[in-house]
Design a protein around this motif. Structure first.
Motif, PDB file in Angstrom:
ATOM      1  N   GLY A 160       0.770  -1.233   0.000  1.00  0.00           N
ATOM      2  CA  GLY A 160       0.000   0.000   0.000  1.00  0.00           C
ATOM      3  C   GLY A 160       0.803   1.286   0.000  1.00  0.00           C
ATOM      4  N   PHE A 214      -4.222  -6.019  -0.167  1.00  0.00           N
ATOM      5  CA  PHE A 214      -5.511  -5.330  -0.089  1.00  0.00           C
ATOM      6  C   PHE A 214      -6.526  -6.074  -0.946  1.00  0.00           C
ATOM      7  CE2 PHE A 214      -3.870  -0.681   0.641  1.00  0.00           C
ATOM      8  CZ  PHE A 214      -3.344  -1.060   1.864  1.00  0.00           C
ATOM      9  N   ALA A 241      -2.945  -2.000  -3.312  1.00  0.00           N
ATOM     10  CA  ALA A 241      -1.735  -2.314  -2.555  1.00  0.00           C
ATOM     11  C   ALA A 241      -0.471  -1.920  -3.307  1.00  0.00           C
ATOM     12  CB  ALA A 241      -1.698  -3.806  -2.217  1.00  0.00           C
ATOM     13  N   LYS A 259      -7.308   1.276   4.792  1.00  0.00           N
ATOM     14  CA  LYS A 259      -7.158  -0.155   4.525  1.00  0.00           C
ATOM     15  C   LYS A 259      -5.972  -0.740   5.291  1.00  0.00           C
ATOM     16  CE  LYS A 259      -9.563  -0.685   0.156  1.00  0.00           C
ATOM     17  NZ  LYS A 259      -9.636  -1.433  -1.109  1.00  0.00           N
ATOM     18  N   GLY A 272      -6.331  -6.151   3.807  1.00  0.00           N
ATOM     19  CA  GLY A 272      -6.614  -4.729   3.973  1.00  0.00           C
ATOM     20  C   GLY A 272      -7.897  -4.360   3.253  1.00  0.00           C
TER      21      GLY A 272
END
Length: 514
Positions: free
Chosen positions: A144, A185, A209, A361, A371
């Motif tokens: 991320g 994520f 991400a 997230k 996430g």
């Protein structure tokens, strides 16, 4: 209404310092002076009910201006020295916060992740290296990091480091694809309640991400050879969009009217308007479709530019079923983002929406697992509940405040501001992230030549028919006030709403109990 007060000389202020400090240096020093150790020596305010009544009367006139009669204000002002609420107006009414939602997001991230938290991005492979050739895919795995972008040329620096690391590992050619692993994520890039008609713009870029250049592709429009010719378009590779050119070359000295819209049903970008034949190229920031593909393509282009050939394409790991599991790969290079305290400064001072969605997230992922925005909301609810804040005082759908499903109360915002200010783990770092009136960030041009300039620090918010301003200000006596000013449902010019909010903050800066 209370009159505005002109510039006031403050002994020992940075206006007296020789040399030319940078804007950030000036703002940072002002914050240290105003909200740092000097505040510890400030004695509690003396009680003066008459002065408080006069302040409330002044603010009632400000927020009762007839021009805003069809709109809605939610306002609260609280002394952090005495703990007294000095003014409230619809303070417990739920209203849309716009980017004041970032105050909740940052509080959650700071408490959940910590101010020294860093994101990690790695280059990995399961393939062998033979004769300078990587015999397979190069996998970039993200968690991320939103900072691999042009701010401080960090993207270029990261790509330089990665290319050097690959060469140090004996790799000068990749016989495979650049594969983006975004599985830290989920794949829900857009927020619930985001308006469809602004999804093409950079401020509504999808979260992932893997993020590069803030998930924004540059659209460049140049004039054609002669008046009336189609304009010449160039869209950065990897955007996932097909550009349809309806733009044309206008007469010399004519206005630039270039605009663009994105089809809802297809990844098509329609470019319209005109560009004068003698004009410089016009650039626009366009939100990409798939952040992972965009990152992989950007990395591929960067490696080729740095002397590492890549024979395969740019691929999302979700489209590949033959990749080795993460524990079966070896790491070739690794990069860590700046710490949260630095990320948060960009988040708050320029109101960077992608950073907010990413941090929400990441806070969710810190609880264990994937996430997700819902995970981030769970983290926010847990934090606010631990502070005794009831869930009935807010509705959170995203981290940035772009969602029109978000609701807060002015009392909630002031409560969070008071909590962050009163917690020694958070105070200095949180205060440093906020824009400084008349100095930097989104209020750099506001409240100039008043007692609020260089004094008030506040987060702004702006979506259609919503404006917000919440933060801290010192009175003439040095008393610290937390305030939240939220405006909804207005049809008057937004500049007028901002002016009223600024006038209120200037009134607070001029308040005295003497």
């Amino acid at each position: 209404m209370p009159r505005r007060v002109g510039r006031v000389f403050r002994p020992g202020s940075l206006a007296d310092v020789k040399g030319r400090p940078t804007r950030n240096t000036v703002a940072g020093a002002l914050l240290l002076l105003l909200f740092g150790s000097a505040c510890a020596a400030h004695k509690g305010p003396t009680s003066n009910p008459r002065a408080e009544r006069e302040l409330a009367s002044d603010l009632t006139r400000v927020f009762g201006a007839p021009v805003m009669s069809q709109g809605l204000w939610g306002v609260e002002v609280k002394s952090l020295d005495s703990g007294r609420v000095l003014f409230e107006h619809n303070a417990r009414t739920l209203v849309m916060p716009a980017s004041n939602m970032k105050i909740l997001t940052l509080a959650t991230a700071a408490e959940t992740l910590g101010w020294n938290f860093c994101f990690t991005t790695t280059l990995e492979t399961g393939a062998a290296v033979e004769g300078g050739v990587l015999k397979g895919d190069l996998i970039v795995r993200g968690t991320g990091d939103p900072t691999i972008n042009s701010r401080n040329e960090r993207a270029a620096a990261v790509f330089d480091e990665w290319a050097s690391a690959l060469k140090a590992a004996g790799i000068t050619r990749i016989d495979g694809a650049i594969v983006g692993d975004d599985n830290a994520f989920d794949d829900q890039g857009l927020g619930a309640g985001w308006s469809w008609d602004y999804l093409q713009y950079g401020y509504a870029a999808p979260v992932g991400a893997l993020e590069v250049n803030e998930n924004v592709a540059r659209l460049t429009v140049r004039p054609g050879a002669t008046e009336g010719d189609p304009a010449v378009l160039e869209l950065a590779p990897g955007s996932g969009l097909q550009a349809v050119n309806h733009a044309y070359t206008g007469a010399a000295k004519s206005a630039v009217t270039i605009d663009f819209e994105r089809r809802v049903d297809q990844p098509i970008l329609i470019v319209t308007g005109s560009l004068a034949i003698d004009a410089q190229p016009a650039t626009r920031d366009v939100a990409v479709v798939n952040p992972t593909i965009y990152f992989a393509q950007s990395l591929k282009d960067a490696l080729i530019a740095r002397g590492i050939d890549v024979t395969g394409g740019a691929v999302d790991a979700d489209d590949r079923g033959d990749l080795p599991a993460p524990d079966a790969r070896r790491v070739l290079a690794q990069s860590q983002s700046p710490a949260l305290r630095e990320i948060a400064t960009v988040l708050m001072k320029v109101s960077q929406n992608l950073y907010a969605e990413t941090l929400l997230k990441a806070a969710g992922a810190a609880q264990g697992g994937l996430g997700t925005t819902e995970g981030g909301r769970v983290a926010t609810r847990a934090l606010l509940s631990s502070w005794g804040i009831p869930q009935s005082t807010y509705v959170q759908y995203d981290g940035s405040g772009l969602s029109r499903y978000d609701y807060v109360t002015a009392d909630l915002i002031v409560t969070i501001l008071a909590r962050m200010f009163g917690d020694p783990r958070h105070k200095d770092a949180f205060v440093a992230t906020l824009p400084v009136a008349g100095k930097d960030g989104t209020i750099a041009s506001r409240m100039k030549k008043t007692r609020a300039e260089g004094n008030a620090i506040a987060k702004t918010g702006s979506i259609a028919n919503v404006r917000s301003l919440s933060g801290y200000v010192h009175t003439r006596d040095g008393e610290t006030l937390a305030f939240s000013i939220l405006a909804n449902s207005f049809t008057i010019p937004a500049a007028t709403v901002n002016w009223i909010a600024d006038l209120a903050v200037e009134t607070l800066a001029n308040f005295t109990r003497r």
